[in-house]
Design a protein around this motif. Structure first.
Motif, PDB file in Angstrom:
ATOM      1  N   GLY A  76     111.475 129.437  -2.684  1.00 20.01           N
ATOM      2  CA  GLY A  76     111.614 128.144  -2.012  1.00 20.01           C
ATOM      3  C   GLY A  76     113.001 128.001  -1.438  1.00 20.01           C
ATOM      4  O   GLY A  76     113.945 127.759  -2.170  1.00 20.01           O
TER       5      GLY A  76
ATOM      6  N   SER B 259     109.838 122.062   1.850  1.00 15.83           N
ATOM      7  CA  SER B 259     109.065 122.108   0.599  1.00 15.83           C
ATOM      8  C   SER B 259     108.013 120.989   0.561  1.00 15.83           C
ATOM      9  O   SER B 259     106.914 121.181   0.048  1.00 15.83           O
ATOM     10  CB  SER B 259     109.989 122.028  -0.617  1.00 15.83           C
ATOM     11  OG  SER B 259     110.737 120.848  -0.573  1.00 15.83           O
TER      12      SER B 259
ATOM     13  N   THR C 133     109.442 117.016  -6.265  1.00 15.26           N
ATOM     14  CA  THR C 133     109.478 118.410  -5.805  1.00 15.26           C
ATOM     15  C   THR C 133     109.504 119.356  -7.007  1.00 15.26           C
ATOM     16  O   THR C 133     108.759 120.343  -7.054  1.00 15.26           O
ATOM     17  CB  THR C 133     110.711 118.653  -4.902  1.00 15.26           C
ATOM     18  OG1 THR C 133     110.611 117.772  -3.773  1.00 15.26           O
ATOM     19  CG2 THR C 133     110.772 120.085  -4.413  1.00 15.26           C
TER      20      THR C 133
END
Length: 294
Positions: free
Chosen positions: A60, A122, A156
């Motif tokens: 990520g 993301s 997240t």
């Protein structure tokens, strides 16, 4: 008329970031972590009783266009020889994606690795996963120096943690509370452009979230320094780009009110921000590597 202060664009950020990398030990610090801790971390990404045939990893946010990412893949290969690695990348910056693809093309030793590229933030990736309704599980996920740029940090982390397979590991690398950044942000974040979408978050902010989520984690602290001497040399172009990176502001030295500029330069010299070594000013860029269990 002095132009008003504004945040760096994505392209300007990449340029300022390169200046930062050229003068800091950020990558050496990560190499140290890779050498000392990563083999044990990735060894534990699978149930030790079963023979590993393939492993899925999610990267990520590429760190400086993928150099560190490839190093981590090689560590995985060394610990689990012959394993098929399925590597997915989530990275919004097209320059970083292109540079990583180039590195991959040049790496002749990358056997048994497949790549899936998502040029997305993301949150866009999370939305895509939820829309498709297929929740893929990963053995190893990293979020290196990326949580400053996401809209909702707790959500997240929660989402990526939910993407871990059994025995999977989530690696979060973030600035330490012992770094000069922590001290600088406490005092001056309110003076910097409010258009900057970044969060001023350090390790303690992340561990607070992990505690609330009730997940197990370990924190490894690694020292890192950044030579910012040029920030104090009038008219120095490298020093100008460093100040832009420090403040997230384009042409900070030319657009900031003189009082703010002076106070910030004074703050950078304080012991909680930096130390002197051989006549150079070394800003503390200490990192926290947080390993979260599935």
């Amino acid at each position: 008329v002095i132009p008003s202060m504004r945040s760096l664009t994505a392209e300007e950020y990449v340029e300022a970031f390169k200046t930062f990398l050229d003068h800091s030990t950020e990558h050496q610090c990560m190499d140290e972590f890779n050498k000392e801790e990563m083999p044990n971390i990735v060894a534990g990404c699978h149930n030790s009783n079963c023979k590993v045939k393939s492993t899925s990893i999610l990267l990520g946010g590429l760190l400086a266009a993928g150099e560190q990412d490839l190093k981590m893949i090689r560590i995985l290969q060394a610990v689990h020889p012959g394993v098929l690695i399925d590597n997915e990348i989530v990275e919004p910056n097209p320059q970083h994606v292109a540079a990583y693809k180039e590195l991959v093309n040049q790496a002749a030793d990358l056997q048994n690795v497949s790549f899936i590229w998502h040029q997305l933030t993301s949150s866009e990736y999370e939305q895509q996963v939820k829309e498709k309704g297929v929740h893929k599980k990963f053995d190893f996920i990293h979020m290196i120096q990326m949580l400053y740029r996401v809209e909702d940090i707790p959500n997240t982390i929660k989402f990526f943690h939910s993407c871990l397979d059994h025995h999977g590991k989530l690696l979060i690398i973030i600035l330490s509370d012992s770094s000069g950044w922590a001290s600088l942000w406490k005092k001056y974040r309110h003076c910097l452009p409010s258009t900057d979408s970044g969060h001023y978050i350090t390790s303690n902010g992340i561990t607070d979230i992990l505690k609330r989520l009730g997940v197990e984690y370990r924190v490894y602290e690694f020292p890192s320094g950044w030579d910012i001497t040029e920030c104090f040399i009038e008219g120095d172009p490298v020093g100008g780009r460093m100040m832009d990176f420090l403040t997230g502001t384009k042409n900070f030295l030319d657009t900031a009110p003189p009082g703010l500029r002076r106070r910030l330069q004074e703050a950078l010299c304080q012991p909680e921000c930096s130390s002197k070594k051989d006549g150079r000013i070394i800003f503390s860029n200490n990192l926290s590597m947080i390993v979260v269990e599935s």
